[in-house]
Design a protein around this motif. Sequence first.
Motif, PDB file in Angstrom:
ATOM      1  N   LEU A   1     -35.744  20.012 -39.807  1.00 21.27           N
ATOM      2  CA  LEU A   1     -35.855  20.116 -41.263  1.00 21.27           C
ATOM      3  C   LEU A   1     -34.576  19.660 -41.958  1.00 21.27           C
ATOM      4  O   LEU A   1     -34.634  19.001 -43.001  1.00 21.27           O
ATOM      5  CB  LEU A   1     -36.215  21.545 -41.665  1.00 21.27           C
ATOM      6  N   ALA A   2     -33.422  19.968 -41.382  1.00 23.00           N
ATOM      7  CA  ALA A   2     -32.153  19.478 -41.949  1.00 23.00           C
ATOM      8  C   ALA A   2     -32.135  17.957 -41.932  1.00 23.00           C
ATOM      9  O   ALA A   2     -31.693  17.314 -42.889  1.00 23.00           O
ATOM     10  CB  ALA A   2     -30.966  20.046 -41.173  1.00 23.00           C
TER      11      ALA A   2
ATOM     12  N   LEU B   1     -46.965  14.878 -42.823  1.00 25.00           N
ATOM     13  CA  LEU B   1     -46.670  16.147 -42.141  1.00 25.00           C
ATOM     14  C   LEU B   1     -45.359  16.790 -42.577  1.00 25.00           C
ATOM     15  O   LEU B   1     -45.065  17.919 -42.172  1.00 25.00           O
ATOM     16  CB  LEU B   1     -46.639  15.941 -40.628  1.00 25.00           C
ATOM     17  N   PHE B   2     -44.569  16.119 -43.392  1.00 29.26           N
ATOM     18  CA  PHE B   2     -43.258  16.661 -43.748  1.00 29.26           C
ATOM     19  C   PHE B   2     -43.380  18.044 -44.388  1.00 29.26           C
ATOM     20  O   PHE B   2     -42.654  18.972 -44.027  1.00 29.26           O
ATOM     21  CB  PHE B   2     -42.485  15.716 -44.675  1.00 29.26           C
ATOM     22  N   ALA B   3     -44.294  18.217 -45.341  1.00 29.11           N
ATOM     23  CA  ALA B   3     -44.458  19.516 -46.011  1.00 29.11           C
ATOM     24  C   ALA B   3     -44.962  20.569 -45.027  1.00 29.11           C
ATOM     25  O   ALA B   3     -44.537  21.734 -45.071  1.00 29.11           O
ATOM     26  CB  ALA B   3     -45.403  19.391 -47.200  1.00 29.11           C
ATOM     27  N   GLU B   4     -45.846  20.185 -44.132  1.00 25.76           N
ATOM     28  CA  GLU B   4     -46.356  21.118 -43.127  1.00 25.76           C
ATOM     29  C   GLU B   4     -45.231  21.568 -42.184  1.00 25.76           C
ATOM     30  O   GLU B   4     -45.156  22.740 -41.804  1.00 25.76           O
ATOM     31  CB  GLU B   4     -47.493  20.464 -42.340  1.00 25.76           C
ATOM     32  N   LEU B   5     -44.365  20.653 -41.811  1.00 26.00           N
ATOM     33  CA  LEU B   5     -43.215  21.014 -40.983  1.00 26.00           C
ATOM     34  C   LEU B   5     -42.301  21.984 -41.729  1.00 26.00           C
ATOM     35  O   LEU B   5     -41.788  22.943 -41.149  1.00 26.00           O
ATOM     36  CB  LEU B   5     -42.442  19.765 -40.554  1.00 26.00           C
ATOM     37  N   GLU B   6     -42.113  21.768 -43.019  1.00 24.80           N
ATOM     38  CA  GLU B   6     -41.281  22.668 -43.841  1.00 24.80           C
ATOM     39  C   GLU B   6     -41.841  24.086 -43.847  1.00 24.80           C
ATOM     40  O   GLU B   6     -41.088  25.050 -43.898  1.00 24.80           O
ATOM     41  CB  GLU B   6     -41.184  22.161 -45.288  1.00 24.80           C
ATOM     42  N   ARG B   7     -43.148  24.212 -43.801  1.00 27.15           N
ATOM     43  CA  ARG B   7     -43.797  25.528 -43.841  1.00 27.15           C
ATOM     44  C   ARG B   7     -43.942  26.168 -42.457  1.00 27.15           C
ATOM     45  O   ARG B   7     -44.323  27.327 -42.337  1.00 27.15           O
ATOM     46  CB  ARG B   7     -45.181  25.423 -44.473  1.00 27.15           C
ATOM     47  N   ALA B   8     -43.669  25.429 -41.403  1.00 29.24           N
ATOM     48  CA  ALA B   8     -43.872  25.925 -40.044  1.00 29.24           C
ATOM     49  C   ALA B   8     -42.913  27.076 -39.724  1.00 29.24           C
ATOM     50  O   ALA B   8     -41.837  27.198 -40.306  1.00 29.24           O
ATOM     51  CB  ALA B   8     -43.682  24.790 -39.035  1.00 29.24           C
TER      52      ALA B   8
ATOM     53  N   ALA C   1     -42.122  22.851 -33.953  1.00 30.05           N
ATOM     54  CA  ALA C   1     -43.041  21.815 -34.440  1.00 30.05           C
ATOM     55  C   ALA C   1     -44.305  21.698 -33.589  1.00 30.05           C
ATOM     56  O   ALA C   1     -45.256  21.035 -34.004  1.00 30.05           O
ATOM     57  CB  ALA C   1     -42.317  20.475 -34.488  1.00 30.05           C
ATOM     58  N   LYS C   2     -44.329  22.320 -32.417  1.00 30.74           N
ATOM     59  CA  LYS C   2     -45.482  22.166 -31.524  1.00 30.74           C
ATOM     60  C   LYS C   2     -46.814  22.543 -32.163  1.00 30.74           C
ATOM     61  O   LYS C   2     -47.795  21.817 -32.003  1.00 30.74           O
ATOM     62  CB  LYS C   2     -45.274  22.941 -30.224  1.00 30.74           C
ATOM     63  N   PRO C   3     -46.912  23.646 -32.910  1.00 30.07           N
ATOM     64  CA  PRO C   3     -48.191  23.956 -33.538  1.00 30.07           C
ATOM     65  C   PRO C   3     -48.642  22.880 -34.545  1.00 30.07           C
ATOM     66  O   PRO C   3     -49.832  22.616 -34.680  1.00 30.07           O
ATOM     67  CB  PRO C   3     -47.946  25.295 -34.242  1.00 30.07           C
TER      68      PRO C   3
END
Length: 176
Positions: A85-86, A147-154, A160-162
């Motif tokens: 994320l960074a 997927l960037f926003a989804e990764l931010e919410r993970a 990131a696996k899910p």
Amino acid sequence: MIPGIVLAGGKSSRMGRPKALLPIGAPTDTFFDRITRTLLEAGLDDVIVVVGADSAAIRAGVQPRSGVRIIDNPDYEQGQLTSLLAGLRAIDVARAPAALVTLIDVPLVTAATVRTLLAAQREHEAPVVRPVSRGRHGHPVIFGRTLFAELERADPARGAKPVVRGHAAEMIEVPI
């Protein structure tokens, strides 16, 4: 253009020193040198190396080439996802259709492999593009901007696996 993000924020506790500074190949080559050179040779013009636990030692021990930036992840202890994320926050998200992500401890990836993955991403615009060899998935992985926003919410604890698994049906796997 797709930027590259190299995750180098871990503690390297089993190694006893930062993985980024481990020697490889030529006497003065390090994992940092090898992976950043490979990404640049493959055509990436913006490579972000995210450091954490050993930030000062890594900064003191390398001389980044043009096109390579080192950024700090103050949250590295919360997991690898925080480094990803960074890195995403450091790239020009508005222009990037995707981001290529790899680990500092995968220095033997070739520029040809990276170019093959980039070509697959350009052709298919998939949310995830990753290499597969003998049934095993590896790095680098390309995450589409969708997927960037989804990764931010993970969840940082799960990484990131899910997110990757959640897009398995749309994923492009590139035989390497």
